[in-house]
Enzyme design. Structure first.
Site, PDB file in Angstrom:
ATOM      1  N   ASP A  22      -1.922  -0.335   9.622  1.00  0.00           N
ATOM      2  CA  ASP A  22      -1.642  -0.196   8.192  1.00  0.00           C
ATOM      3  C   ASP A  22      -2.893   0.227   7.420  1.00  0.00           C
ATOM      4  O   ASP A  22      -4.011  -0.116   7.809  1.00  0.00           O
ATOM      5  CB  ASP A  22      -1.108  -1.540   7.664  1.00  0.00           C
ATOM      6  CG  ASP A  22      -0.383  -1.386   6.336  1.00  0.00           C
ATOM      7  OD1 ASP A  22      -0.095  -0.249   5.925  1.00  0.00           O
ATOM      8  OD2 ASP A  22      -0.107  -2.434   5.708  1.00  0.00           O
ATOM      9  N   ASN A  70      10.373   2.530   6.478  1.00  0.00           N
ATOM     10  CA  ASN A  70       9.556   3.700   6.126  1.00  0.00           C
ATOM     11  C   ASN A  70      10.395   4.948   5.832  1.00  0.00           C
ATOM     12  O   ASN A  70       9.907   5.902   5.218  1.00  0.00           O
ATOM     13  CB  ASN A  70       8.520   4.018   7.212  1.00  0.00           C
ATOM     14  CG  ASN A  70       7.383   3.019   7.290  1.00  0.00           C
ATOM     15  OD1 ASN A  70       6.843   2.760   8.366  1.00  0.00           O
ATOM     16  ND2 ASN A  70       6.985   2.440   6.157  1.00  0.00           N
TER      17      ASN A  70
HETATM   18  C1  IPE Z   1       4.337  -1.523   8.340  1.00  0.00           C
HETATM   19  O1  IPE Z   1       3.542  -0.950   7.355  1.00  0.00           O
HETATM   20  C2  IPE Z   1       4.930  -0.456   9.185  1.00  0.00           C
HETATM   21  C3  IPE Z   1       3.980   0.316   9.999  1.00  0.00           C
HETATM   22  C4  IPE Z   1       2.709   0.057  10.143  1.00  0.00           C
HETATM   23  C5  IPE Z   1       4.549   1.427  10.690  1.00  0.00           C
HETATM   24  P1  IPE Z   1       4.100  -0.729   5.888  1.00  0.00           P
HETATM   25  O2  IPE Z   1       2.972  -0.200   5.078  1.00  0.00           O
HETATM   26  O3  IPE Z   1       5.331   0.085   5.917  1.00  0.00           O
HETATM   27  O4  IPE Z   1       4.477  -2.209   5.450  1.00  0.00           O
HETATM   28  P2  IPE Z   1       4.751  -2.851   4.026  1.00  0.00           P
HETATM   29  O5  IPE Z   1       5.761  -1.995   3.361  1.00  0.00           O
HETATM   30  O6  IPE Z   1       3.457  -2.843   3.273  1.00  0.00           O
HETATM   31  O7  IPE Z   1       5.208  -4.232   4.310  1.00  0.00           O
HETATM   32  C1  IPE Z   2       0.378   2.914   7.778  1.00  0.00           C
HETATM   33  O1  IPE Z   2      -0.322   3.257   6.634  1.00  0.00           O
HETATM   34  C2  IPE Z   2       1.191   4.054   8.340  1.00  0.00           C
HETATM   35  C3  IPE Z   2       2.650   3.898   8.195  1.00  0.00           C
HETATM   36  C4  IPE Z   2       3.260   2.873   7.668  1.00  0.00           C
HETATM   37  C5  IPE Z   2       3.459   4.971   8.699  1.00  0.00           C
HETATM   38  P1  IPE Z   2       0.372   3.258   5.198  1.00  0.00           P
HETATM   39  O2  IPE Z   2       0.914   4.624   4.956  1.00  0.00           O
HETATM   40  O3  IPE Z   2       1.350   2.160   5.075  1.00  0.00           O
HETATM   41  O4  IPE Z   2      -0.888   3.006   4.269  1.00  0.00           O
HETATM   42  P2  IPE Z   2      -0.932   2.137   2.941  1.00  0.00           P
HETATM   43  O5  IPE Z   2      -0.383   0.787   3.276  1.00  0.00           O
HETATM   44  O6  IPE Z   2      -0.097   2.851   1.923  1.00  0.00           O
HETATM   45  O7  IPE Z   2      -2.375   2.094   2.580  1.00  0.00           O
HETATM   46 MG    MG Z   3       1.197   0.248   4.417  1.00  0.00          MG
END
Ligand code: IPE
Ligand code: IPE
Ligand code: MG
Length: 247
Positions: A22, A70
């Site tokens: 993340d 997502n």
């Molecule tokens: C969790 O990250 C899913 C992945 C790392 C693929 P998110 O960024 O989607 O999670 P939330 O929405 O902050 O809980």
């Molecule tokens: C994790 O990084 C990747 C996916 C969830 C696909 P994020 O895209 O969630 O990054 P933040 O949480 O917005 O910083």
């Molecule tokens: Mg995230």
């Protein structure tokens, strides 16, 4: 930081490490870049982490790459992530073969674009005989959805007299999860300072250890991986027993 690696006990590695990758978006934002650039840089951490886990001798690595939730992101971002997935699969086949890594995927894979499914199946087939490590990508993965499909399959079997309801126990449930060929998770790492599971492997982490770090995924280096493993190795896993019973 060579000395961190030397602190790792190779006989006490987590047999299944799961990572919630993340913070790609925030990494980009901090630098005034597009989120897509964050995701691109995240793929570098993926390669490094996969190689280092294989080098250490971790047998099972599961990476949360795309959740069922997502799909609710802007279409442009979803498209970017799918394109990155295809290019990474093409590029990393060589890395997987060199390190004898078998690719596996869990999630509602039929929801992925056909091109992604094709590329995924190709790499899975080509690496099927590799025995050093299993790399599982959680794609279009949601733990609740996984549990729902398991309950449906099991209830169909009960209805058709294939199994009796008395036989339903942990083993039967495990067998009907996407993770049926993987051991329970020993260690979960989540980057970016969030302290939540976000619908990841709810059943499988029942007795896992958790390691949270503020480091954003594109900045997750080998030292960060080693720190997490050392932290895991210094914990006492009691599984409900007393400390005296363990030692
Ligand atoms: C969790 O990250 C899913 C992945 C790392 C693929 P998110 O960024 O989607 O999670 P939330 O929405 O902050 O809980
Ligand atoms: C994790 O990084 C990747 C996916 C969830 C696909 P994020 O895209 O969630 O990054 P933040 O949480 O917005 O910083
Ligand atoms: Mg995230």
């Amino acid at each position: 930081m060579k000395h961190l690696e030397t602190q790792i006990n190779k006989l006490k590695l987590p047999s299944h490490l799961a990572i919630i990758m993340d913070g790609n978006g925030r990494w980009a934002k901090q630098k005034g870049l597009l989120r897509a650039v964050g995701h691109e840089n995240g793929t570098k951490s993926v390669r490094l982490t996969v190689e280092n886990c294989a080098k250490l001798g971790i047998k099972n690595l599961t990476l949360y790459a795309f959740s069922t939730e997502n799909w609710n992101r802007p279409k442009l971002e979803v498209d970017t992530l799918m394109k990155l997935l295809i290019s990474s699969l093409k590029k990393e086949l060589k890395t997987l073969q060199e390190n004898k890594i078998r690719l596996n995927a869990i999630g509602n894979l039929t929801n992925l674009p056909e091109k992604v499914q094709r590329e995924l199946q190709e790499v899975i087939a080509k690496t099927a005989e590799n025995k050093h490590m299993t790399l599982t990508l959680a794609l279009s993965y949601g733990s609740r959805e996984e549990l729902i499909q398991a309950v449906k399959k099991i209830s169909d079997k009960v209805k058709n007299n294939i199994i009796s309801s008395d036989a339903i126990g942990e083993n039967i449930i495990n067998e009907h999860l996407y993770t049926h060929n993987l051991p329970d998770v020993d260690l979960v790492i989540r980057t970016s300072g969030e302290h939540r599971l976000s619908n990841f492997l709810l059943w499988q982490v029942a007795y896992a250890e958790f390691y949270f770090t503020d480091v954003l995924w594109p900045d997750f280096t080998e030292e960060e991986l080693y720190k997490a493993i050392i932290s895991f190795q210094n914990r006492e896993r009691r599984f409900g027993k007393t400390s005296e019973q363990i030692s």
